[in-house]
Design a protein around this motif. Sequence first.
Motif, mmCIF file in Angstrom:
data_model
loop_
_atom_site.group_PDB
_atom_site.id
_atom_site.type_symbol
_atom_site.label_atom_id
_atom_site.label_comp_id
_atom_site.label_asym_id
_atom_site.label_seq_id
_atom_site.Cartn_x
_atom_site.Cartn_y
_atom_site.Cartn_z
ATOM 1 N N LEU A 20 30.749 -48.603 43.257
ATOM 2 C CA LEU A 20 32.199 -48.707 43.080
ATOM 3 C C LEU A 20 32.593 -48.615 41.611
ATOM 4 N N SER A 21 31.697 -49.034 40.734
ATOM 5 C CA SER A 21 32.005 -48.943 39.300
ATOM 6 C C SER A 21 32.163 -47.490 38.861
ATOM 7 N N ASP A 22 31.635 -46.557 39.658
ATOM 8 C CA ASP A 22 31.825 -45.135 39.323
ATOM 9 C C ASP A 22 33.303 -44.761 39.327
ATOM 10 N N ARG A 23 34.096 -45.513 40.064
ATOM 11 C CA ARG A 23 35.521 -45.190 40.130
ATOM 12 C C ARG A 23 36.205 -45.344 38.777
ATOM 13 N N ALA A 24 35.600 -46.093 37.880
ATOM 14 C CA ALA A 24 36.194 -46.277 36.547
ATOM 15 C C ALA A 24 36.390 -44.953 35.829
ATOM 16 N N ALA A 25 35.480 -44.007 36.080
ATOM 17 C CA ALA A 25 35.533 -42.738 35.347
ATOM 18 C C ALA A 25 36.879 -42.047 35.536
ATOM 19 N N SER A 26 37.435 -42.140 36.733
ATOM 20 C CA SER A 26 38.691 -41.425 36.971
ATOM 21 C C SER A 26 39.873 -42.114 36.304
ATOM 22 N N TYR A 27 39.666 -43.311 35.784
ATOM 23 C CA TYR A 27 40.725 -43.987 35.028
ATOM 24 C C TYR A 27 40.427 -44.006 33.539
ATOM 25 N N GLY A 28 39.383 -43.318 33.145
ATOM 26 C CA GLY A 28 39.058 -43.247 31.718
ATOM 27 C C GLY A 28 38.701 -44.582 31.119
ATOM 28 N N MET A 29 38.046 -45.434 31.900
ATOM 29 C CA MET A 29 37.622 -46.724 31.357
ATOM 30 C C MET A 29 36.144 -46.935 31.684
ATOM 31 N N PRO A 30 35.459 -47.820 30.942
ATOM 32 C CA PRO A 30 34.051 -48.075 31.260
ATOM 33 C C PRO A 30 33.911 -48.720 32.641
ATOM 34 N N GLY A 31 32.887 -48.321 33.358
ATOM 35 C CA GLY A 31 32.550 -48.952 34.624
ATOM 36 C C GLY A 31 31.146 -49.529 34.519
ATOM 37 N N VAL A 32 31.011 -50.810 34.811
ATOM 38 C CA VAL A 32 29.735 -51.492 34.611
ATOM 39 C C VAL A 32 29.269 -52.077 35.934
ATOM 40 N N PHE A 33 27.994 -51.869 36.243
ATOM 41 C CA PHE A 33 27.403 -52.432 37.458
ATOM 42 C C PHE A 33 26.483 -53.578 37.053
ATOM 43 N N VAL A 34 26.756 -54.760 37.596
ATOM 44 C CA VAL A 34 26.040 -55.953 37.130
ATOM 45 C C VAL A 34 25.490 -56.715 38.330
ATOM 46 N N ASP A 35 24.343 -57.342 38.137
ATOM 47 C CA ASP A 35 23.813 -58.253 39.155
ATOM 48 C C ASP A 35 24.744 -59.453 39.235
ATOM 49 N N GLY A 36 25.513 -59.508 40.287
ATOM 50 C CA GLY A 36 26.498 -60.569 40.422
ATOM 51 C C GLY A 36 25.899 -61.915 40.786
ATOM 52 N N ASN A 37 24.608 -61.959 41.034
ATOM 53 C CA ASN A 37 23.967 -63.251 41.282
ATOM 54 C C ASN A 37 23.278 -63.787 40.036
ATOM 55 N N ASP A 38 23.474 -63.091 38.919
ATOM 56 C CA ASP A 38 22.917 -63.503 37.630
ATOM 57 C C ASP A 38 24.071 -63.916 36.731
ATOM 58 N N VAL A 39 24.279 -65.205 36.624
ATOM 59 C CA VAL A 39 25.459 -65.706 35.920
ATOM 60 C C VAL A 39 25.451 -65.290 34.453
ATOM 61 N N ILE A 40 24.268 -65.185 33.903
ATOM 62 C CA ILE A 40 24.190 -64.853 32.474
ATOM 63 C C ILE A 40 24.489 -63.365 32.261
ATOM 64 N N ALA A 41 24.009 -62.547 33.173
ATOM 65 C CA ALA A 41 24.335 -61.117 33.095
ATOM 66 C C ALA A 41 25.832 -60.904 33.282
ATOM 67 N N MET A 42 26.442 -61.680 34.190
ATOM 68 C CA MET A 42 27.891 -61.559 34.399
ATOM 69 C C MET A 42 28.649 -61.922 33.123
ATOM 70 N N ARG A 43 28.207 -63.013 32.487
ATOM 71 C CA ARG A 43 28.890 -63.417 31.260
ATOM 72 C C ARG A 43 28.731 -62.356 30.172
ATOM 73 N N SER A 44 27.540 -61.832 30.068
ATOM 74 C CA SER A 44 27.271 -60.844 29.028
ATOM 75 C C SER A 44 28.149 -59.599 29.218
ATOM 76 N N ALA A 45 28.223 -59.121 30.455
ATOM 77 C CA ALA A 45 29.056 -57.936 30.724
ATOM 78 C C ALA A 45 30.527 -58.233 30.430
ATOM 79 N N THR A 46 30.941 -59.450 30.761
ATOM 80 C CA THR A 46 32.339 -59.816 30.535
ATOM 81 C C THR A 46 32.653 -59.909 29.052
ATOM 82 N N LYS A 47 31.697 -60.454 28.293
ATOM 83 C CA LYS A 47 31.934 -60.568 26.845
ATOM 84 C C LYS A 47 32.207 -59.202 26.234
#
Lengths: 327, 327
Positions: free
Chosen positions: B201-228
């Motif tokens: 689903l993050s591929d959909r970002a391309a059509s809006y000209g914004m970064p799309g990031v796919f993250v392990d949503g069960n990894d709280v630290i990875a989620m925080r890092s992507a959000t930062k």
Amino acid sequence: MSDTLNYRQVIARAIADEMREDPDVFMIGEDIGAAGGAFKTAAGLFEEFGPRRVRDTPISEQAIVGAALGAAIMGLRPVAEIMFADFAGVCYDQIVNQVAKHRYMTGGQVTVPLTIRMANGAGTGFAAQHSQAGENWFLNVPGLKIVVPATVEDLYGLLRGSIRDNDPVLFFEHKGLFSVKGTVPTGDAAVLPLGVASVVREGSDITIVATQQMRHRSVEAAEALAAVGIAAEVIDPRTLIPFDDAAVARSLAKTSRLLVVQESPQDGSWGASLVSRMTTQHFTLLDAPPSLLSSPDSPVPYAGVLEDAWLPSVDAIVARAKELVAF
Amino acid sequence: MTYHPVNPTLADPLPADALELLRSMYEIRFFEDEIMGLFSQNLVRGSTHLCQGQEAVTVGVCSALSPGDTMTCTYRGHGAVLAMGAPLDRAFGEILGRAGGLCGGKGGSMHLADVSVGALGSNAIVGGHLPTTVGAALAASYRGTSEVSVAFFGDGSTNIGAFHESLNLASIWKLPAIFVIENNQYGEYSTLASTTPIERLSDRAASYGMPGVFVDGNDVIAMRSATKTAVERARAGEGPTLIEADTYRHSGHSRSDPAKYRPEEEVKSWFARDPIVQLRNAIEASGGADAAAEVERTAHTDVDAARDLALTWPEPELSAGMEHIYS
């Protein structure tokens, strides 16, 4: 000091006067920037206030209304434009489920000082998807206020009043009235509160209640009725929510007869609601069954003869009023 | 669709506040355990939509935000609102329909909001709140502040029009918005593959000209890092980011859904990657076993105390039903 402007021109005047006074007021909508709006109702605003405060959007009614909601709950005062009221259909969720309910569902944690302007009404040959009286679609959605000005003075005063209001206001500008002229006083004295009807013409034989285009036709009808000895009182409620029921009841105390005129099918309309409220709450004031003169239960047709026939005419208002007085 | 785990274990080193993240996730987990218990005692009306299994998404994202930042979320929003810092007792009170609830008992499970901590509202219309977050971001941009606004929404929301309009508008105006897909693999009862022609689903970002990031949503630290990264981009005026968090709900869509449509092996593999267990294992591996156990105990105690307190609160006065419709 005052100016003569028409109904179309006074829209930008009212918005500009609010934007000069309050830096939190901004506009958001389609082609409202350099283009000045599809109906030129925003003419001059982009030149004066620039792209930060007069924001052109994509054709995205949900995003327009929803972004205006988000900005409003953060304390700004957006003036959103939905080009034709009919397009409220594509952002109905945002208006009905989001804008109208955000304050309530959060238990009053926020206010929603948002004005949504829309061009509505029939009589200009735009056919079924660009001519509806959209105000009726929102009557049973608590949380919204609905404004339907008929004159230059009312439009100016009520638009400024709507922008200053802390609740969401749906503001309907009738396309058929754009060339109506009037005098705009300047200054805060011209700002009108929502919920106060205007007694347009006094009379003692029958009360005619109408808004926008039908108000003007009702005044014409009242003149024709006067010629045959019937004194019609014409009341323009100016806002549908809140509705100035007391003004209508005061008039019925004199006339005992109620005629409501509207350009819309009957069911689910403001006129039907008004007839219901007056009948159930002020039955003893009435000497005749209240009458609701509406459009037929059809979409708005295109051809000139068909659209003319769809709208209640001055002759139809006169005839219905005579029937009621003779009852 | 075949599931490919991104990170079989927590990807990054433990941060200094790992125990705080653990506490926040435990509180959400235990809070929802109690909500289910209260539901079975008929103390909770309507339905509830639990986010158990998805706690790392909201806790990770919200831990990367600062005071003044805002958040909107879905009817599966208990976790997001608590992760923003809403008090447990008033969240219980709201779902119990008590006067002391976050929204005075007028919102319930699907509409938790605590504007004082930036939780602007939980929405029960799929995708309906994305435009609100665009508007909150617009307000920040308009005023020149550095605040960002996050919207959490499910995989199902990416097929609704408001998603398209919101991402498009946020991108052309380079608004400080962060769109977080909580991809829990099912839109209500339907698999993603049956409703959506692409896997990422993050591929959909391309059509809006914004970064799309796919993250392990069960990894709280990875989620925080992507959000930062997304927050830095937003605060720098570079515009929005779309984050797809790969995760799983432990139970069905709502209380009435036993989720029999999910293959047993799939359920097992996801439970084996429980986000709370993963973080706790990592903390224990770095010598924090005792501290982690203490966090679990106090989270349980705090949740129970909050529940008990909320149960003592009265129901709303009947007059409250007519309050907060207008300002």
